[in-house]
Design a protein around this motif. Structure first.
Motif, short mmCIF file in Angstrom:
data_model
loop_
_atom_site.label_atom_id
_atom_site.label_comp_id
_atom_site.label_asym_id
_atom_site.label_seq_id
_atom_site.Cartn_x
_atom_site.Cartn_y
_atom_site.Cartn_z
N PHE A 16 0.85 -1.19 0.00
CA PHE A 16 0.00 0.00 0.00
C PHE A 16 0.88 1.24 0.00
O PHE A 16 2.09 1.16 0.26
CB PHE A 16 -0.98 0.01 1.19
CG PHE A 16 -0.33 -0.08 2.53
CD1 PHE A 16 0.05 -1.29 3.07
CD2 PHE A 16 -0.09 1.08 3.27
CE1 PHE A 16 0.65 -1.37 4.32
CE2 PHE A 16 0.49 1.01 4.53
CZ PHE A 16 0.87 -0.23 5.05
N ILE A 17 0.26 2.38 -0.31
CA ILE A 17 0.98 3.65 -0.41
C ILE A 17 0.25 4.68 0.44
O ILE A 17 -0.98 4.76 0.40
CB ILE A 17 1.07 4.13 -1.88
CG1 ILE A 17 1.85 3.10 -2.71
CG2 ILE A 17 1.73 5.50 -1.97
CD1 ILE A 17 1.78 3.36 -4.21
N ILE A 18 1.02 5.45 1.19
CA ILE A 18 0.44 6.52 2.01
C ILE A 18 0.99 7.86 1.53
O ILE A 18 2.20 8.00 1.34
CB ILE A 18 0.78 6.29 3.51
CG1 ILE A 18 0.11 5.01 4.02
CG2 ILE A 18 0.32 7.50 4.34
CD1 ILE A 18 0.46 4.66 5.44
N ASP A 19 0.08 8.80 1.32
CA ASP A 19 0.47 10.16 0.92
C ASP A 19 0.02 11.12 2.03
O ASP A 19 -1.11 11.64 1.98
CB ASP A 19 -0.22 10.58 -0.39
CG ASP A 19 -0.09 9.51 -1.49
OD1 ASP A 19 0.85 8.72 -1.45
OD2 ASP A 19 -0.98 9.50 -2.37
N PRO A 20 0.85 11.38 3.00
CA PRO A 20 0.42 12.27 4.09
C PRO A 20 0.55 13.74 3.68
O PRO A 20 1.50 14.13 3.01
CB PRO A 20 1.40 11.93 5.22
CG PRO A 20 2.60 11.37 4.55
CD PRO A 20 2.19 10.81 3.23
N TYR A 21 -0.42 14.54 4.10
CA TYR A 21 -0.38 15.96 3.71
C TYR A 21 -0.98 16.82 4.82
O TYR A 21 -1.67 16.32 5.72
CB TYR A 21 -1.14 16.18 2.39
CG TYR A 21 -2.63 15.98 2.49
CD1 TYR A 21 -3.21 14.72 2.39
CD2 TYR A 21 -3.48 17.07 2.70
CE1 TYR A 21 -4.58 14.55 2.48
CE2 TYR A 21 -4.85 16.91 2.80
CZ TYR A 21 -5.39 15.63 2.69
OH TYR A 21 -6.75 15.47 2.80
N VAL A 22 -0.69 18.11 4.69
CA VAL A 22 -1.33 19.09 5.58
C VAL A 22 -2.08 20.09 4.70
O VAL A 22 -1.80 20.19 3.50
CB VAL A 22 -0.30 19.85 6.46
CG1 VAL A 22 0.34 18.91 7.48
CG2 VAL A 22 0.76 20.53 5.59
N LEU A 23 -3.01 20.77 5.29
CA LEU A 23 -3.72 21.83 4.56
C LEU A 23 -3.22 23.17 5.06
O LEU A 23 -3.29 23.47 6.27
CB LEU A 23 -5.23 21.71 4.79
CG LEU A 23 -5.98 20.69 3.92
CD1 LEU A 23 -7.45 20.65 4.32
CD2 LEU A 23 -5.84 21.01 2.44
N ILE A 24 -2.67 23.95 4.13
CA ILE A 24 -2.26 25.32 4.47
C ILE A 24 -3.20 26.23 3.68
O ILE A 24 -3.07 26.36 2.46
CB ILE A 24 -0.79 25.57 4.09
CG1 ILE A 24 0.12 24.55 4.80
CG2 ILE A 24 -0.38 26.99 4.47
CD1 ILE A 24 1.59 24.65 4.42
N GLY A 25 -4.16 26.79 4.41
CA GLY A 25 -5.24 27.47 3.71
C GLY A 25 -6.04 26.41 2.98
O GLY A 25 -6.49 25.42 3.58
#
Lengths: 189, 115
Positions: free
Chosen positions: A47-56
């Motif tokens: 499996f693949i994980i794409d972690p991200y944050v929201l800036i605006g």
């Protein structure tokens, strides 16, 4: 005649005193676990994980060398704890955001999750019995696959634990070596 | 007549140095077979299902070769997977005695490849 009888009696006793034929087994030094099944045995999940944050309103993806301590559970039972493949972080344009490195480019962390025993060194016959009953083999069918948590190394050297709530059904097909579970974008708060 | 007596005496001397012990193995491990079980160079049994035990295996040798002290070695087999193991403990068989070895889930074992 007497001498012949005496000789025969002596021979009988001597032969009776020789070591019995126990046909000793000769073991090789190899002690690998192997399978003599002719079917392909299931070994691992991918499996693949794409972690991200929201800036605006913008998605910025986490940049780190690897996701650590990825805890997997299958049908509510521990499957193992893994690390993702290492990422070459030098190829990304990065910025610091709340103790994390982020990038506008998508980062993908790939994980291969074979069955792991609870302990690296098994010590008991029952432990090996469990291993043989689970190792390399998972019966064809549907399972519930969960990513319970993983850790991200932050800029200050501490680990940030993320609980992504990834719960998906996954099918193990007959005669397949592995199963691709999916690619998951995970919002980091 | 002297020859006969001498032969009998010789046979007596030879047989008197010869002795035997008995060995029995139980498989009480869940869901696995034990195969090619051996105690030192003595083949004990070819295959034991869970809950099964061997017949008495006679271990015969010269008396001064006792006690025989060995680990039990076997292949553990399940689902077509197989591993070669030895018990961590050594077991001692004295002549004239009967040794029962019970392998259970908690029996400590060694995988020689990992040593």
């Amino acid at each position: 005649m007497r001498k012949i009888i005496a000789l025969l009696v002596t021979l009988f006793f001597i032969s009776a005193c020789q070591k019995s034929d126990f046909s000793p087994y000769s073991y090789t030094n190899e002690a690998t676990i192997y399978s003599d099944s002719k079917t392909t045995l299931f070994r691992e999940f991918l499996f693949i994980i794409d972690p991200y944050v929201l800036i605006g309103n913008d998605k910025k993806f986490i940049v780190c060398d690897t996701l650590r301590n990825v805890v997997i559970r299958l049908d509510n039972k521990p499957w193992g704890i893994f690390s993702s493949f290492e990422l070459d972080t030098s190829i990304f344009q990065k910025q610091v955001y709340t103790n994390l490195l982020v990038s506008t480019a998508t980062t993908k962390y790939s994980v291969i999750a074979p069955y792991l025993t609870k302990s690296d060194t098994l010590k008991t016959a029952g432990g090996y019995a469990d291993l043989l009953n689970n190792y390399l083999t998972l019966e064809p069918g549907n399972y519930i696959f969960e990513v319970i948590s993983f850790d991200i190394l932050q800029q200050d050297g501490t680990l940030k634990k993320v609980k992504p709530f990834i719960v998906v059904p996954v099918e193990v097909k007959e005669n397949t070596r592995n199963a691709f579970v999916g690619e998951f974008e995970v919002l980091i708060n | 007549m002297k020859t006969i007596l001498a032969s009998i005496a010789l046979a007596f001397l030879l047989s008197s140095c010869w002795d035997e012990g008995k060995l029995q193995v139980y498989n009480k491990i869940h869901n696995v077979k034990l195969e090619n079980i051996s105690f030192g160079d003595i083949s004990v049994f070819s295959s034991l299902l869970p809950g099964e035990n061997t017949d008495d295996v006679l271990v015969s040798d010269f008396r001064d070769k006792f006690p025989k002290v060995h680990q039990l070695e076997f292949y553990m087999v399940s689902n077509g997977n197989r591993v070669y193991l030895k018990t961590k403990s050594k077991y001692s068989l004295e002549y004239g005695e009967r040794l029962t070895i019970t392998i259970t889930d908690t029996t400590e074992v060694i995988n020689p490849l990992l040593q």
